[in-house]
Design a protein around this motif. Sequence first.
Motif, PDB file in Angstrom:
ATOM      1  N   SER A   1      -5.729  17.034 -12.251  1.00  0.00           N
ATOM      2  CA  SER A   1      -7.030  16.063 -12.457  1.00  0.00           C
ATOM      3  C   SER A   1      -7.930  15.931 -11.113  1.00  0.00           C
ATOM      4  CB  SER A   1      -6.403  14.773 -12.698  1.00  0.00           C
ATOM      5  OG  SER A   1      -7.477  13.873 -12.955  1.00  0.00           O
ATOM      6  N   LYS A   2      -9.154  15.829 -11.366  1.00  0.00           N
ATOM      7  CA  LYS A   2     -10.070  15.623 -10.409  1.00  0.00           C
ATOM      8  C   LYS A   2      -9.813  14.528  -9.422  1.00  0.00           C
ATOM      9  CE  LYS A   2     -13.986  13.897 -13.108  1.00  0.00           C
ATOM     10  NZ  LYS A   2     -15.429  14.204 -13.415  1.00  0.00           N
ATOM     11  N   TYR A   3      -9.045  13.301 -10.133  1.00  0.00           N
ATOM     12  CA  TYR A   3      -8.733  12.126  -9.506  1.00  0.00           C
ATOM     13  C   TYR A   3      -7.753  11.996  -8.902  1.00  0.00           C
ATOM     14  CZ  TYR A   3     -12.249  10.858 -13.239  1.00  0.00           C
ATOM     15  OH  TYR A   3     -13.403  10.854 -13.973  1.00  0.00           O
ATOM     16  N   THR A   4      -6.907  13.110  -8.875  1.00  0.00           N
ATOM     17  CA  THR A   4      -5.697  13.283  -8.228  1.00  0.00           C
ATOM     18  C   THR A   4      -5.456  13.145  -6.689  1.00  0.00           C
ATOM     19  OG1 THR A   4      -4.358  14.153 -10.506  1.00  0.00           O
ATOM     20  CG2 THR A   4      -3.358  14.792  -8.199  1.00  0.00           C
ATOM     21  N   PRO A   5      -6.553  14.083  -5.980  1.00  0.00           N
ATOM     22  CA  PRO A   5      -6.606  13.987  -4.683  1.00  0.00           C
ATOM     23  C   PRO A   5      -6.790  12.558  -3.954  1.00  0.00           C
ATOM     24  CG  PRO A   5      -7.690  15.898  -5.538  1.00  0.00           C
ATOM     25  CD  PRO A   5      -7.499  14.946  -6.687  1.00  0.00           C
TER      26      PRO A   5
ATOM     27  N   ARG B   1      -3.536  10.275  -4.416  1.00  0.00           N
ATOM     28  CA  ARG B   1      -2.702  10.837  -3.300  1.00  0.00           C
ATOM     29  C   ARG B   1      -2.892  10.071  -2.038  1.00  0.00           C
ATOM     30  NH1 ARG B   1      -2.371  16.373  -5.457  1.00  0.00           N
ATOM     31  NH2 ARG B   1      -0.423  16.559  -6.688  1.00  0.00           N
ATOM     32  N   GLN B   2      -4.272   9.955  -1.680  1.00  0.00           N
ATOM     33  CA  GLN B   2      -4.835   9.385  -0.391  1.00  0.00           C
ATOM     34  C   GLN B   2      -4.253   7.641  -0.597  1.00  0.00           C
ATOM     35  OE1 GLN B   2      -8.750  10.436   0.079  1.00  0.00           O
ATOM     36  NE2 GLN B   2      -8.276  12.415   1.108  1.00  0.00           N
ATOM     37  N   ARG B   3      -4.888   7.411  -1.646  1.00  0.00           N
ATOM     38  CA  ARG B   3      -4.645   5.797  -1.979  1.00  0.00           C
ATOM     39  C   ARG B   3      -3.103   5.541  -2.013  1.00  0.00           C
ATOM     40  NH1 ARG B   3      -9.178   3.014  -3.562  1.00  0.00           N
ATOM     41  NH2 ARG B   3     -10.869   4.373  -3.912  1.00  0.00           N
TER      42      ARG B   3
ATOM     43  N   LYS C   1       2.160  -2.370  -5.530  1.00  0.00           N
ATOM     44  CA  LYS C   1       3.155  -1.744  -6.003  1.00  0.00           C
ATOM     45  C   LYS C   1       2.843  -1.021  -7.416  1.00  0.00           C
ATOM     46  CE  LYS C   1       6.748  -3.985  -3.031  1.00  0.00           C
ATOM     47  NZ  LYS C   1       8.193  -4.636  -3.202  1.00  0.00           N
ATOM     48  N   GLU C   2       2.075  -2.028  -8.103  1.00  0.00           N
ATOM     49  CA  GLU C   2       1.624  -1.682  -9.510  1.00  0.00           C
ATOM     50  C   GLU C   2       0.677  -0.528  -9.180  1.00  0.00           C
ATOM     51  OE1 GLU C   2       0.547  -5.047 -11.623  1.00  0.00           O
ATOM     52  OE2 GLU C   2       2.637  -5.713 -11.865  1.00  0.00           O
ATOM     53  N   SER C   3      -0.261  -0.660  -8.536  1.00  0.00           N
ATOM     54  CA  SER C   3      -1.383   0.420  -8.052  1.00  0.00           C
ATOM     55  C   SER C   3      -0.575   1.319  -7.762  1.00  0.00           C
ATOM     56  CB  SER C   3      -2.093   0.090  -7.099  1.00  0.00           C
ATOM     57  OG  SER C   3      -2.907   0.737  -6.614  1.00  0.00           O
ATOM     58  N   PHE C   4       0.361   1.371  -6.807  1.00  0.00           N
ATOM     59  CA  PHE C   4       1.000   2.843  -6.577  1.00  0.00           C
ATOM     60  C   PHE C   4       1.702   3.495  -7.813  1.00  0.00           C
ATOM     61  CE2 PHE C   4       4.858   4.996  -5.092  1.00  0.00           C
ATOM     62  CZ  PHE C   4       4.232   5.849  -4.042  1.00  0.00           C
ATOM     63  N   GLU C   5       2.251   2.795  -8.525  1.00  0.00           N
ATOM     64  CA  GLU C   5       2.909   3.188  -9.606  1.00  0.00           C
ATOM     65  C   GLU C   5       1.964   4.245 -10.705  1.00  0.00           C
ATOM     66  OE1 GLU C   5       6.019   3.672 -10.261  1.00  0.00           O
ATOM     67  OE2 GLU C   5       6.665   2.965  -8.037  1.00  0.00           O
ATOM     68  N   ALA C   6       0.738   3.456 -10.837  1.00  0.00           N
ATOM     69  CA  ALA C   6      -0.409   3.996 -11.651  1.00  0.00           C
ATOM     70  C   ALA C   6      -0.953   5.335 -10.807  1.00  0.00           C
ATOM     71  CB  ALA C   6      -1.518   3.261 -11.778  1.00  0.00           C
TER      72      ALA C   6
END
Length: 268
Positions: free
Chosen positions: A162-166, A169-171, A146-151
């Motif tokens: 951001s280049k990290y955003t796609p 979203r998958q994660r 859940k903390e990973s999801f929030e980050a």
Amino acid sequence: MRSFRLSAVPTGLVLALGLLLSGCANNPKDVTAGWTPEKIYTEARDEANSGAWDKAIGYYDKLEGRAAGTVLAQQAQIDKAYAQYKTGDKIQAIATLDRFIRLHPASPALDYAIYLKGLVNFNDNLGLFAFLTRQDLSERDQMAAKESFEAFKELTTRFPDSKYTPEARQRMMYIVNALASYEVHVARYYASRGAHVAAVNRAQQAISEYQGVPAVEEALAILIGSYDALGMTDLRDDAKRVLEKNFPRSDYLTVGGVKKSSPWWRLW
């Protein structure tokens, strides 16, 4: 010939001198003493590239102190967090990233720092199939997910380009599917053992917290079966209508395209 005698030395002074000499002998020389910050950073990256993460962390620590207030020190902090993550020290990695985010809110690397924070808590073994063979998914695993999801959510909200955003979203989708599937797995376990109230609670939790994921289909089927077993026919029929509306081709409604003659929700 005149004799010469050493005067007695107090015992306490002897011990103190011994400890001092021992400390000097055990204090290793700082090999970076004459290095420039750039050389320290190069050595740190070389160690990291070779997988010597602990050595890299030591160099990054030196660099943070030696080049405090510079862009290079910021880079060292980010790289140190990644090295800590690679050694499995997630607590220190998160602490390093939280400090970076707090101290450098305008950094061009802020999106990466937030992404890395999500990655540190992300667990590849939380997937749709890996944990289903386990009897329990620990509270620690769920909290980390859940903390990973929030980050990742913060990253996609604050830095949509951001280049990290796609990848974030998958994660996020992976995490939601995994947690929902686990709730359904537990609900199914309860239902199979006749604990229908508990099954209803877990199925409802999956539906309310993880809307729009594939696991909701089975959660609805478990609701219907458990409501039927409890004699709650109105709630059973309501859940059935929701299933038919959202999953009209569900295997829980038909088998080979033909309606079951007996109540299809009696799975157990």
